[in-house]
Design a protein around this motif. Structure first.
Motif, PDB file in Angstrom:
ATOM      1  N   MET A 113       0.707  -1.039  -0.021  1.00 43.25           N
ATOM      2  CA  MET A 113       0.047  -0.077   0.019  1.00 43.25           C
ATOM      3  C   MET A 113       0.884   1.175  -0.006  1.00 43.25           C
ATOM      4  N   ARG A 114       1.976   1.235   0.819  1.00 39.89           N
ATOM      5  CA  ARG A 114       2.955   2.359   0.791  1.00 39.89           C
ATOM      6  C   ARG A 114       3.267   2.849  -0.708  1.00 39.89           C
ATOM      7  N   GLY A 115       3.668   1.806  -1.549  1.00 40.99           N
ATOM      8  CA  GLY A 115       4.125   2.280  -2.654  1.00 40.99           C
ATOM      9  C   GLY A 115       2.683   2.698  -3.610  1.00 40.99           C
ATOM     10  N   ARG A 116       1.522   2.338  -3.443  1.00 38.82           N
ATOM     11  CA  ARG A 116       0.488   2.813  -4.098  1.00 38.82           C
ATOM     12  C   ARG A 116       0.040   4.255  -3.626  1.00 38.82           C
ATOM     13  N   LEU A 117       0.305   4.418  -2.224  1.00 39.34           N
ATOM     14  CA  LEU A 117       0.277   5.834  -1.925  1.00 39.34           C
ATOM     15  C   LEU A 117       1.204   6.699  -2.281  1.00 39.34           C
ATOM     16  N   GLU A 118       2.320   6.472  -2.424  1.00 37.33           N
ATOM     17  CA  GLU A 118       3.676   7.302  -2.736  1.00 37.33           C
ATOM     18  C   GLU A 118       3.223   7.551  -4.099  1.00 37.33           C
ATOM     19  N   ALA A 119       3.026   6.571  -4.984  1.00 36.15           N
ATOM     20  CA  ALA A 119       2.757   6.791  -6.501  1.00 36.15           C
ATOM     21  C   ALA A 119       1.422   7.484  -6.700  1.00 36.15           C
ATOM     22  N   LEU A 120       0.480   7.566  -6.113  1.00 33.37           N
ATOM     23  CA  LEU A 120      -0.743   8.446  -6.184  1.00 33.37           C
ATOM     24  C   LEU A 120      -0.219   9.929  -5.732  1.00 33.37           C
ATOM     25  N   LYS A 121       0.478  10.039  -4.794  1.00 33.33           N
ATOM     26  CA  LYS A 121       0.934  11.365  -4.264  1.00 33.33           C
ATOM     27  C   LYS A 121       1.624  12.007  -5.380  1.00 33.33           C
ATOM     28  N   ALA A 122       2.724  11.175  -5.955  1.00 32.63           N
ATOM     29  CA  ALA A 122       3.679  11.807  -6.853  1.00 32.63           C
ATOM     30  C   ALA A 122       3.022  12.147  -8.280  1.00 32.63           C
ATOM     31  N   GLU A 123       1.892  11.502  -8.705  1.00 36.40           N
ATOM     32  CA  GLU A 123       1.061  11.573  -9.898  1.00 36.40           C
ATOM     33  C   GLU A 123       0.120  12.893  -9.372  1.00 36.40           C
ATOM     34  N   LEU A 124      -0.259  13.042  -8.175  1.00 38.12           N
ATOM     35  CA  LEU A 124      -1.241  14.232  -8.050  1.00 38.12           C
ATOM     36  C   LEU A 124      -0.274  15.826  -8.099  1.00 38.12           C
ATOM     37  N   GLU A 125       0.911  15.535  -7.548  1.00 39.12           N
ATOM     38  CA  GLU A 125       1.972  16.546  -7.496  1.00 39.12           C
ATOM     39  C   GLU A 125       2.295  17.044  -8.789  1.00 39.12           C
ATOM     40  N   GLY A 126       2.605  16.029  -9.758  1.00 38.06           N
ATOM     41  CA  GLY A 126       2.657  16.231 -11.118  1.00 38.06           C
ATOM     42  C   GLY A 126       1.513  16.821 -11.671  1.00 38.06           C
ATOM     43  N   LEU A 127       0.235  16.433 -11.570  1.00 38.94           N
ATOM     44  CA  LEU A 127      -0.725  17.103 -12.196  1.00 38.94           C
ATOM     45  C   LEU A 127      -0.895  18.431 -11.775  1.00 38.94           C
TER      46      LEU A 127
ATOM     47  N   ILE B 264      -3.330  11.549   1.761  1.00 38.92           N
ATOM     48  CA  ILE B 264      -2.166  10.456   1.684  1.00 38.92           C
ATOM     49  C   ILE B 264      -1.134  10.677   2.710  1.00 38.92           C
ATOM     50  N   ASP B 265      -0.696  12.014   2.993  1.00 35.90           N
ATOM     51  CA  ASP B 265       0.303  12.060   3.955  1.00 35.90           C
ATOM     52  C   ASP B 265      -0.084  11.635   5.295  1.00 35.90           C
ATOM     53  N   ALA B 266      -1.406  11.746   5.479  1.00 39.27           N
ATOM     54  CA  ALA B 266      -1.924  11.448   6.855  1.00 39.27           C
ATOM     55  C   ALA B 266      -1.973   9.803   6.906  1.00 39.27           C
ATOM     56  N   ALA B 267      -2.339   9.107   5.712  1.00 36.69           N
ATOM     57  CA  ALA B 267      -2.043   7.623   5.533  1.00 36.69           C
ATOM     58  C   ALA B 267      -0.652   7.082   5.889  1.00 36.69           C
ATOM     59  N   LEU B 268       0.174   8.008   5.123  1.00 34.72           N
ATOM     60  CA  LEU B 268       1.605   7.530   5.329  1.00 34.72           C
ATOM     61  C   LEU B 268       2.148   7.668   6.632  1.00 34.72           C
ATOM     62  N   ALA B 269       1.827   8.735   7.347  1.00 31.23           N
ATOM     63  CA  ALA B 269       2.169   9.012   8.967  1.00 31.23           C
ATOM     64  C   ALA B 269       1.486   7.748   9.675  1.00 31.23           C
ATOM     65  N   ARG B 270       0.304   7.296   9.251  1.00 26.75           N
ATOM     66  CA  ARG B 270      -0.254   6.312  10.190  1.00 26.75           C
ATOM     67  C   ARG B 270       0.585   4.886   9.854  1.00 26.75           C
ATOM     68  N   MET B 271       1.095   4.693   8.748  1.00 24.38           N
ATOM     69  CA  MET B 271       1.851   3.661   8.524  1.00 24.38           C
ATOM     70  C   MET B 271       3.228   3.730   9.106  1.00 24.38           C
ATOM     71  N   ALA B 272       3.840   4.920   9.153  1.00 23.16           N
ATOM     72  CA  ALA B 272       4.903   5.088  10.104  1.00 23.16           C
ATOM     73  C   ALA B 272       4.743   4.748  11.493  1.00 23.16           C
TER      74      ALA B 272
ATOM     75  N   ARG C  18     -12.139  -2.285   1.635  1.00 20.03           N
ATOM     76  CA  ARG C  18     -11.995  -0.713   1.633  1.00 20.03           C
ATOM     77  C   ARG C  18     -10.917  -0.092   1.516  1.00 20.03           C
ATOM     78  N   LEU C  19      -9.644  -0.443   2.033  1.00 20.12           N
ATOM     79  CA  LEU C  19      -8.291   0.069   1.859  1.00 20.12           C
ATOM     80  C   LEU C  19      -7.848  -0.301   0.534  1.00 20.12           C
ATOM     81  N   ASP C  20      -8.229  -1.459  -0.263  1.00 19.26           N
ATOM     82  CA  ASP C  20      -7.816  -1.461  -1.815  1.00 19.26           C
ATOM     83  C   ASP C  20      -8.488  -0.443  -2.481  1.00 19.26           C
ATOM     84  N   LEU C  21      -9.738  -0.063  -2.266  1.00 16.86           N
ATOM     85  CA  LEU C  21     -10.616   0.823  -3.105  1.00 16.86           C
ATOM     86  C   LEU C  21      -9.887   2.269  -2.888  1.00 16.86           C
ATOM     87  N   ASP C  22      -9.523   2.600  -1.701  1.00 18.12           N
ATOM     88  CA  ASP C  22      -8.984   3.912  -1.093  1.00 18.12           C
ATOM     89  C   ASP C  22      -8.032   3.819  -0.142  1.00 18.12           C
ATOM     90  N   PRO C  23      -6.803   3.309  -0.594  1.00 20.03           N
ATOM     91  CA  PRO C  23      -5.792   3.288   0.390  1.00 20.03           C
ATOM     92  C   PRO C  23      -5.462   4.249   1.380  1.00 20.03           C
TER      93      PRO C  23
END
Length: 105
Positions: free
Chosen positions: A1-15, A62-70, A88-93
């Motif tokens: 999930m971390r990889g998906r979240l980081e990829a999604l964040k990078a995509e959003l920042e690129g957009l 996404i940042d909050a989810a990454l913080a919860r992971m940490a 549910r996490l698969d639909l929205d990590p």
């Protein structure tokens, strides 16, 4: 999930970076642009700005989810503490609440 979240964040920042031009103030010089063209440009600018607000909110989620992971708290509802179902996490990590708490809100 971390990889998906980081990829999604990078995509959003690129957009976000790619749409920065559309969020700039609209030139109101009547010599270079007609009234209808300015109105269209202002409408497009407003849409780009609204999209950016939503994009920034998703990045914060996404940042909050990454913080919860940490903190080893990922996958548990931030309201009731119960485990969030994997589907549910698969639909929205980045989700932070279980279905029951989301319905209650």
């Amino acid at each position: 999930m971390r990889g998906r979240l980081e990829a999604l964040k990078a995509e959003l920042e690129g957009l976000s970076a790619g749409s920065a031009e559309g969020r700039k103030p609209v030139e109101l010089d009547q010599q270079t642009q007609g009234r209808l063209s300015r109105m269209d440009a202002m409408r497009a600018q407003a849409m780009d700005q609204a999209t950016e607000v939503k994009r920034r909110a998703e990045i914060r989620k996404i940042d909050a989810a990454l913080a919860r992971m940490a903190a080893d708290e990922y996958g548990f509802c931030t309201v009731c503490g119960e485990e969030i179902p994997p589907k549910r996490l698969d639909l929205d990590p980045a989700t932070a609440v279980c279905v029951q708490c989301a319905r209650a809100a």
